[in-house]
Every structure is written in C-alpha cells, then in structure tokens.
Design a protein around this motif. Structure first.
Motif, PDB file in Angstrom:
ATOM      1  N   VAL A  38       0.853  -1.182   0.000  1.00 40.14           N
ATOM      2  CA  VAL A  38       0.000   0.000   0.000  1.00 40.14           C
ATOM      3  C   VAL A  38       0.890   1.234   0.000  1.00 40.14           C
ATOM      4  CG1 VAL A  38      -1.783   1.259   1.237  1.00 40.14           C
ATOM      5  CG2 VAL A  38      -1.793  -1.249   1.240  1.00 40.14           C
ATOM      6  N   PRO A  57      -3.874   1.324  -3.130  1.00 39.78           N
ATOM      7  CA  PRO A  57      -3.947   0.020  -2.438  1.00 39.78           C
ATOM      8  C   PRO A  57      -3.186  -1.049  -3.216  1.00 39.78           C
ATOM      9  CG  PRO A  57      -5.944   0.386  -3.684  1.00 39.78           C
ATOM     10  CD  PRO A  57      -5.122   1.634  -3.833  1.00 39.78           C
ATOM     11  N   HIS A  81      -7.020  -5.674  -4.395  1.00 37.54           N
ATOM     12  CA  HIS A  81      -7.702  -5.629  -3.099  1.00 37.54           C
ATOM     13  C   HIS A  81      -9.011  -4.870  -3.227  1.00 37.54           C
ATOM     14  CE1 HIS A  81      -4.280  -6.640  -0.071  1.00 37.54           C
ATOM     15  NE2 HIS A  81      -4.444  -7.570  -0.989  1.00 37.54           N
ATOM     16  N   LEU A 133     -10.787  -1.052   1.159  1.00 38.92           N
ATOM     17  CA  LEU A 133      -9.830   0.020   1.467  1.00 38.92           C
ATOM     18  C   LEU A 133     -10.344   0.773   2.681  1.00 38.92           C
ATOM     19  CD1 LEU A 133      -7.995   2.307  -1.006  1.00 38.92           C
ATOM     20  CD2 LEU A 133      -9.113   3.308   0.985  1.00 38.92           C
ATOM     21  N   ARG A 147     -13.124   6.894  -3.829  1.00 38.67           N
ATOM     22  CA  ARG A 147     -12.285   5.831  -4.369  1.00 38.67           C
ATOM     23  C   ARG A 147     -12.675   5.676  -5.830  1.00 38.67           C
ATOM     24  NH1 ARG A 147     -11.641  -0.579  -2.619  1.00 38.67           N
ATOM     25  NH2 ARG A 147      -9.641  -0.832  -3.685  1.00 38.67           N
ATOM     26  N   SER A 156      -5.499  -1.805   2.883  1.00 36.65           N
ATOM     27  CA  SER A 156      -6.342  -2.517   1.928  1.00 36.65           C
ATOM     28  C   SER A 156      -6.326  -3.997   2.258  1.00 36.65           C
ATOM     29  CB  SER A 156      -5.885  -2.281   0.482  1.00 36.65           C
ATOM     30  OG  SER A 156      -4.663  -2.946   0.205  1.00 36.65           O
TER      31      SER A 156
END
Lengths: 112, 112
Positions: free
Chosen positions: B4, B25, B29, B32, B69, B94
């Motif tokens: 990360v 991340p 993944h 988060l 995000r 993450s």
C-alpha cells in the motif's frame, strides 16, 4: 460498541525473555483478530491473523492465541530480541466486510 | 505495487487550507480503509470502501472530511478548512476481504 483493550500499555524486558501481551474485547461476536507491529514513525505491519474458528496461529517466535468466548487474545514472543522493540496492536473485525477496531497498543522495549 | 502506497509522506499546511491525501492500495484488493492516529492515541476509524458498495462513512469526524475511491482502486481523503486538531498520521489499509489488512506507511499531517 466493540472496545478493545491492551494491557500493559508499556513493557520493558531484558533480551532473551519470553513475554506475553494481552488483548481483550467486549463483544465476542468477532470474525477475526489481527496482531500488528508498529515501529516509530512507520505504518503497521501485519504479524498474525486468527480467524474466529481458530485457537492460535504461529509465525517464527510469535504465537497468538484466541479465546473468543472470554473475549481474549494473547501474543507470545519467545526469546525476545532488541529488534522486537515496537508497539504491538491488536484489532478485531465484527464481520468479513467491516473495519477493524483497534486497541491502543502495548509499547515494548527489549533491552540488550 | 508490492504494498500500500501513501502520498505525501509528510504534509505541513496552514490552518484553513484544504488538503488531499492519496492512497494506492495493493492491486486487486477490494477493501480500502482510512484510519487516523493522533499522538499517543489508538487508531481511529474514518471510512471504509468495499467493492461497489456504498462506503461506510460512520467514522468521519465532521463534514470537513470526505473520501472517494475511483475505479475501485486509488482513494483520496480530503480535509477542508483544516484545523490544528486535524494534525495526525493518516493511515490507509487494503485487504482482499475477508483476509488480513495491509497498511501503508501513512501521511503525517501537521496543521500550523
């Protein structure tokens, strides 16, 4: 609301000792528990993850146990070394897609 | 990337200015998380993203805080009209739900 407590807040031991760090949580309905290490000024490093169905996990000199019914976990460090000096954090998740709830950590100093 | 990644690593800003903190991340993944760690305190949950689900914003301390995000990958945490009490280390993590979370090195924010 889940609360996570870590005792002691700080611990100083001579090199070579075996030690136990404690973590307790108020709501036993957890999905998993994770132990982290944090060095000063750094992020968190994952040490061990225990799923709720497991009793313990081991990695090298580290062993983490979980007693879900009593709301407790311990992190056992064998033959401590000065490089183990760090803050150790315990965190629990209520389900597989909820955020971790953290304790305030135990600051460990291993004296050479 | 291998882990990360957070940027910047350090940010000093004047009270009242807006800041943006970035988190990349681990590739693939789906979950988060953003946390805040104030001096001597534990990790405080801020916001959680999981796949295409609506984010869990329950930890955001005020409406000056927001996060997004984009494309299920990179996340930006925005703090508007910063205050001195916003000074802290902001940590991003993450995970590939429901397994262990991996943390970045954090962004140390200082509001002067």
């Amino acid at each position: 609301k889940q609360e996570v407590t870590q005792i002691p807040a700080a611990l100083s031991v001579p090199e070579g000792e075996n030690l136990v760090l404690n973590c307790s949580f108020t709501d036993s309905a957890i999905y998993n528990l994770q132990w982290f290490r944090q060095d000063p000024g750094k992020g968190l490093t994952s040490l061990l993850l225990i799923q709720s169905s497991q009793r313990e996990q081991t990695s090298g000199r580290l062993n983490a146990s979980l007693d879900k019914s009593s709301g407790r976990s311990t992190l056992y460090i064998a033959a401590s070394q000065p490089g183990d000096s760090a803050t150790y954090l315990c965190a629990v998740a209520r389900s597989g897609n909820t955020p971790l709830v953290f304790g305030k950590g135990t600051r460990l100093s291993v004296i050479a | 990337g291998a882990g990360v990644s957070q940027s910047p690593s350090n940010k000093v800003t004047e009270k009242g200015k807006d800041v943006e903190l970035r988190c990349d991340p681990i590739s693939g993944h789906t979950a988060l998380y953003w946390y805040r760690q104030s001096l001597g305190q534990g990790l405080e949950f801020l916001i959680y993203f999981q796949g295409n689900s609506a984010p869990d914003k329950s930890g955001l301390p005020s409406d000056r805080f927001s996060a997004e995000r984009t494309g299920g990958s990179v996340s930006t945490l925005t703090i508007q009209r910063t205050q001195q009490e916003d000074s802290a280390v902001y940590l991003c993590a993450s995970s590939l739900v429901p397994v262990e979370a991996f943390f970045g090195q954090g962004t140390r924010l200082t509001v002067v």
